[in-house]
Each structure stands twice: as structure tokens, then as C-alpha cells.
Design a protein around this motif. Structure first.
Motif, PDB file in Angstrom:
ATOM      1  N   UNK A 105       0.807  -1.153  -0.069  1.00 12.82           N
ATOM      2  CA  UNK A 105      -0.163   0.081   0.132  1.00 12.82           C
ATOM      3  C   UNK A 105       1.053   1.297  -0.124  1.00 12.82           C
ATOM      4  N   UNK A 106       1.891   1.184   0.614  1.00 14.65           N
ATOM      5  CA  UNK A 106       2.901   2.347   0.727  1.00 14.65           C
ATOM      6  C   UNK A 106       3.648   2.613  -0.616  1.00 14.65           C
ATOM      7  N   UNK A 107       4.026   1.622  -1.367  1.00 12.92           N
ATOM      8  CA  UNK A 107       4.371   1.653  -2.889  1.00 12.92           C
ATOM      9  C   UNK A 107       3.350   2.553  -3.640  1.00 12.92           C
ATOM     10  N   UNK A 108       2.012   1.916  -3.538  1.00 14.16           N
ATOM     11  CA  UNK A 108       1.061   2.545  -4.591  1.00 14.16           C
ATOM     12  C   UNK A 108       0.813   4.036  -4.043  1.00 14.16           C
ATOM     13  N   UNK A 109       0.857   4.156  -2.711  1.00  8.78           N
ATOM     14  CA  UNK A 109       0.302   5.638  -2.317  1.00  8.78           C
ATOM     15  C   UNK A 109       1.643   6.563  -2.669  1.00  8.78           C
ATOM     16  N   UNK A 110       2.670   6.190  -2.350  1.00  9.29           N
ATOM     17  CA  UNK A 110       3.770   7.047  -2.573  1.00  9.29           C
ATOM     18  C   UNK A 110       3.985   7.320  -4.038  1.00  9.29           C
ATOM     19  N   UNK A 111       3.727   6.419  -4.946  1.00  5.64           N
ATOM     20  CA  UNK A 111       3.724   6.452  -6.353  1.00  5.64           C
ATOM     21  C   UNK A 111       2.834   7.629  -6.639  1.00  5.64           C
ATOM     22  N   UNK A 112       1.451   7.585  -6.107  1.00 10.04           N
ATOM     23  CA  UNK A 112       0.418   8.468  -6.420  1.00 10.04           C
ATOM     24  C   UNK A 112       0.728   9.633  -5.979  1.00 10.04           C
ATOM     25  N   UNK A 113       1.532   9.917  -5.020  1.00  6.42           N
ATOM     26  CA  UNK A 113       1.848  11.328  -4.542  1.00  6.42           C
ATOM     27  C   UNK A 113       3.015  11.782  -5.026  1.00  6.42           C
ATOM     28  N   UNK A 114       3.829  10.912  -5.881  1.00 11.07           N
ATOM     29  CA  UNK A 114       5.183  11.383  -6.708  1.00 11.07           C
ATOM     30  C   UNK A 114       6.290  11.652  -5.358  1.00 11.07           C
ATOM     31  N   UNK A 115       6.417  10.681  -4.308  1.00 12.09           N
ATOM     32  CA  UNK A 115       7.531  10.916  -3.392  1.00 12.09           C
ATOM     33  C   UNK A 115       8.626  10.369  -4.169  1.00 12.09           C
ATOM     34  N   UNK A 116       9.703  11.124  -4.127  1.00 13.37           N
ATOM     35  CA  UNK A 116      11.085  10.665  -4.594  1.00 13.37           C
ATOM     36  C   UNK A 116      11.551   9.318  -3.994  1.00 13.37           C
ATOM     37  N   UNK A 117      12.518   8.652  -4.522  1.00 19.27           N
ATOM     38  CA  UNK A 117      13.068   7.248  -3.756  1.00 19.27           C
ATOM     39  C   UNK A 117      13.806   7.842  -2.564  1.00 19.27           C
ATOM     40  N   UNK A 118      14.785   8.850  -2.681  1.00 24.71           N
ATOM     41  CA  UNK A 118      15.355   9.067  -1.257  1.00 24.71           C
ATOM     42  C   UNK A 118      14.548   9.165  -0.071  1.00 24.71           C
ATOM     43  N   UNK A 119      13.565  10.329   0.008  1.00 23.17           N
ATOM     44  CA  UNK A 119      12.653  10.309   1.168  1.00 23.17           C
ATOM     45  C   UNK A 119      11.743   9.371   1.290  1.00 23.17           C
ATOM     46  N   UNK A 120      11.367   8.560   0.479  1.00 20.00           N
ATOM     47  CA  UNK A 120      10.615   7.494   0.399  1.00 20.00           C
ATOM     48  C   UNK A 120      11.387   6.202   1.123  1.00 20.00           C
ATOM     49  N   UNK A 121      12.549   6.240   0.809  1.00 19.11           N
ATOM     50  CA  UNK A 121      13.388   5.040   1.557  1.00 19.11           C
ATOM     51  C   UNK A 121      13.426   5.378   3.048  1.00 19.11           C
ATOM     52  N   UNK A 122      13.695   7.009   3.258  1.00 17.78           N
ATOM     53  CA  UNK A 122      13.879   7.217   4.722  1.00 17.78           C
ATOM     54  C   UNK A 122      12.518   7.000   5.494  1.00 17.78           C
ATOM     55  N   UNK A 123      11.480   7.309   4.664  1.00 17.47           N
ATOM     56  CA  UNK A 123      10.190   7.233   5.422  1.00 17.47           C
ATOM     57  C   UNK A 123       9.982   5.636   5.838  1.00 17.47           C
ATOM     58  N   UNK A 124      10.003   4.647   4.777  1.00 19.10           N
ATOM     59  CA  UNK A 124      10.019   3.357   4.981  1.00 19.10           C
ATOM     60  C   UNK A 124      10.867   2.892   5.974  1.00 19.10           C
ATOM     61  N   UNK A 125      12.007   3.417   6.171  1.00 28.05           N
ATOM     62  CA  UNK A 125      13.172   2.774   7.107  1.00 28.05           C
ATOM     63  C   UNK A 125      12.302   3.056   8.495  1.00 28.05           C
ATOM     64  N   UNK A 126      12.058   4.267   8.700  1.00 29.03           N
ATOM     65  CA  UNK A 126      11.640   4.833   9.958  1.00 29.03           C
ATOM     66  C   UNK A 126      10.275   4.020  10.124  1.00 29.03           C
ATOM     67  N   UNK A 127       9.370   3.799   9.580  1.00 22.83           N
ATOM     68  CA  UNK A 127       8.214   2.888   9.993  1.00 22.83           C
ATOM     69  C   UNK A 127       8.541   1.388   9.879  1.00 22.83           C
ATOM     70  N   UNK A 128       9.547   0.949   9.284  1.00 20.81           N
ATOM     71  CA  UNK A 128       9.990  -0.270   9.579  1.00 20.81           C
ATOM     72  C   UNK A 128      10.724  -0.443  11.083  1.00 20.81           C
ATOM     73  N   UNK A 129      11.129   0.676  11.314  1.00 24.05           N
ATOM     74  CA  UNK A 129      12.002   0.551  12.487  1.00 24.05           C
ATOM     75  C   UNK A 129      11.173   0.683  13.768  1.00 24.05           C
ATOM     76  N   UNK A 130       9.944   1.146  13.504  1.00 25.51           N
ATOM     77  CA  UNK A 130       9.195   1.686  15.097  1.00 25.51           C
ATOM     78  C   UNK A 130       7.909   0.873  15.002  1.00 25.51           C
TER      79      UNK A 130
END
Length: 343
Positions: A105-130
Motif C-alpha cells: 500500500x505504501x508503494x502505491x500511495x507514494x507513487x500516487x503522490x510522487x514521493x522521490x526515492x530518497x525520502x521514500x526510503x527514509x520514511x519506509x526505514x522509519x516505519x519499519x523500525x518503529x
């Protein structure tokens, strides 16, 4: 009623848990499932002679982990009934996964919003950690709905559904204590409410990114704010920081904030050209980190969606928004002047 304040370094901080003690021991929200927060809640309850095993009822204002994270652990210790609005219950009982926990769901939503790879990876790492730690133990929920009432030690709590921040955000309205009654004739002075994150004393609750399940998140939240104004509560007990002594005024301030932000989005599209959600978010908020990489574009998306529903902007197949007219009437997308005059 007692207020126990908890730390929270992951989200917005200073979570409030409210305790009713008597024949029934009940909590409004629980705080996040982190060791330090667990210890704070246990210590706060122990000062009042209460342990997790003594809790009979838990009333959750919404599904976010900083409000529900310890509910499962408390329920496991005591068998407490955990009540939450039916729209948010699946995210607490585990039958659904929120965007915070669902990589697909994250991939689909972030694609829809146009989030670039670098901030996307940072957010996913944050969510995965917590998220695994924050979510806490599984919860057996008892779904509730708008208008239901529950009596706790003689205090009647009425469920008021106020969606926007999440699909199932609620307030629990109750009769105020005698010494806090307002003398204003234009309000209902005898009513107060536990409001979770529907309104907060120092900042505006996120819409759009806080729960991507909400259809028309900004329009939905605006209606909830209008409802708070019209209910005229004397005081609100929020999920963070300190009580709000004039909830209608605070709701009106947040409503005006969103009107101004919508105007900023329109000005951005007019002055800087058509843009996708991520670009509009950057224009509004600048650089973002951790959870705000979700909340920023979520907020921008909510405003763009509201403008699209109002016929002010169009979105093309690439997710780029453009104005339909040079100087649209943003005020028309918010409560009518006759209603707003009462805010």
C-alpha cells in the motif's frame, strides 16, 4: 477523573491518558507501546493505587499507536473491554493493516503522490523500525458507533463520531463538573469532551496522511470542526498536552488555518505552475523527515483533493494538478459566510 501525561518521542509528544476510578476503572486512551511510556503509565496509575490488572474498560479515541499501543497489554492483564469506533476497529484488532504497516500500500500511495526515492526510503526505514514496537499486543475490540452512550461510575459518556484525522476518530462527550460550568448563554455550558486528536491545543491535526482510508479527508474534517463549533463544549480534553478551555474557538481557528492553507495551495499553482502532490508539499512545508514525509504530502493531497472536488483544479494522468481558473473562490469550499460568522 485524573489526567496522566506520558512522554512520546516518536510522534507529537506529551500524550494524555484519562482515568476514571471507582466501581469501574476506565481509561481514555493508553499511550504508545514503548518501555519508557509503559513505565510512566504504570507509575502514574500506581500513585493512585491502580495496576494494569485493575482496568475494566478502555475507551479509545482513534487507532493511532500513540493512543492505542498499550491497550492490548492492559487487556491481557485485566480482561478489559476495549471500545473503539467501528471504522477504526479493524486496525486495532489486526484484521486490516494501515498504510503504516503495509509496504504494498505504501508503494502505491507514494507513487500516487510522487514521493522521490530518497525520502521514500527514509520514511519506509522509519516505519519499519518503529511500527512493530509501537503497535503493541493484539486487541480484542468492541466496536462502537456514533450516538452510543456508556455510564462509568455515574458519568455518561456519549460517542460523537468526528472523522477526518482518522476514519473512526471520536470524542466522548460528558456532563461537566459543577465548578467548571460556563456562564455564557450562547453555549451548552454543561458539556465537555475527551477529543483525542480531533482538536489539539498547539498544532493542527494532520489530515490526509494520518489515515489514507478517509474519503475527502479535508472536507470530512471540516464538517467535524463545524460540529464541534455547533456543539459548544465548555472544555475539551485532548490526547496531547493540556486542556482546551474554548473548544469552539479552537475548532474555528483550525478551520481558518485550513482555509488559508488551501489558498496557499491555489497561490502556489498559480504562481509556480502545475505540480504533483510531492512538489506542492515541498512548497508548503520544505524539507521533511521521518513521519512528516508521510504527513506533508498527505496534507497537500487532502487540500488538492478538496480543490478538485470543488472544481478548482484538474489532475492529469501523471498526477499533476493545475488550476481550472486563475482566481477561484476558495471561500466557497468552506462553511458558508452565514455559518462562518458564528465561528
Amino acid at each position: 477523573m485524573q489526567r496522566i501525561q506520558l512522554g512520546n518521542t516518536v510522534f507529537e509528544g506529551e500524550n494524555d491518558v484519562y482515568l476514571f476510578d471507582g466501581d469501574t476503572t476506565a481509561l481514555i486512551d493508553t499511550g504508545v507501546s514503548l518501555p519508557s511510556v509503559r513505565e510512566e503509565l504504570q507509575s502514574g496509575l500506581a500513585e493512585l493505587g491502580i495496576s494494569f490488572g485493575d482496568v475494566d474498560e478502555i475507551f479509545l479515541t482513534h487507532w493511532h499507536p500513540d493512543h492505542s499501543g498499550l491497550a492490548g497489554e492492559i487487556q491481557a492483564a485485566s480482561g478489559a473491554t476495549v471500545r473503539i469506533h467501528e471504522a477504526d476497529a479493524p486496525l486495532i484488532d489486526g484484521s486490516q493493516r494501515s498504510l503504516l504497516e503495509d509496504p504494498a500500500a505504501q508503494r502505491a500511495q507514494f507513487d500516487d503522490w510522487g514521493i522521490p526515492e530518497e525520502p521514500r526510503a527514509e520514511l519506509q526505514a522509519f516505519l519499519g523500525n518503529v511500527m512493530e514496537d509501537l503497535r503493541g499486543e493484539p486487541v480484542d475490540t468492541t466496536p462502537i458507533s456514533d450516538g452510543e452512550t456508556f455510564v462509568v461510575n455515574g458519568t455518561e459518556l456519549s460517542v460523537v463520531h468526528l472523522p477526518g484525522h482518522t476514519a473512526g476518530s471520536v470524542a466522548y462527550e460528558f456532563e461537566a463538573e459543577e465548578d467548571r460550568l460556563s456562564e455564557r448563554a450562547d453555549r451548552l455550558p454543561e458539556r465537555e469532551a475527551f477529543v483525542g486528536d480531533v482538536i489539539l491545543p498547539e498544532y493542527t491535526p494532520n489530515v490526509g496522511g494520518a489515515d489514507t482510508r478517509v474519503e475527502d479527508p479535508l472536507g470530512t474534517y471540516v464538517e467535524s470542526l463545524v460540529s464541534i463549533v455547533e456543539r459548544g463544549w465548555n472544555r475539551a480534553w485532548p490526547g496531547h498536552r493540556y486542556p482546551i478551555d474554548d473548544p469552539p474557538a479552537r475548532a474555528a481557528t483550525i478551520l481558518e488555518h485550513h482555509r488559508r492553507r488551501t489558498q496557499r495551495v491555489v497561490d502556489s499553482l498559480r504562481e509556480e505552475g502545475p505540480a504533483d502532490v510531492w512538489t506542492v508539499s515541498a512548497r508548503l512545508f520544505g524539507d521533511l523527515e521521518n513521519i512528516h514525509i508521510l504527513h506533508g504530502p498527505g496534507e497537500a493531497s487532502a487540500h488538492l483533493d478538496h480543490l478538485q472536488r470543488g472544481g478548482v483544479v484538474d489532475r492529469d494522468d501523471d498526477g499533476v494538478y493545475a488550476l481550472c481558473e486563475e482566481s477561484p473562490d476558495v471561500d466557497a469550499l468552506f462553511p458558508a459566510p452565514a455559518r462562518r460568522s458564528n465561528l
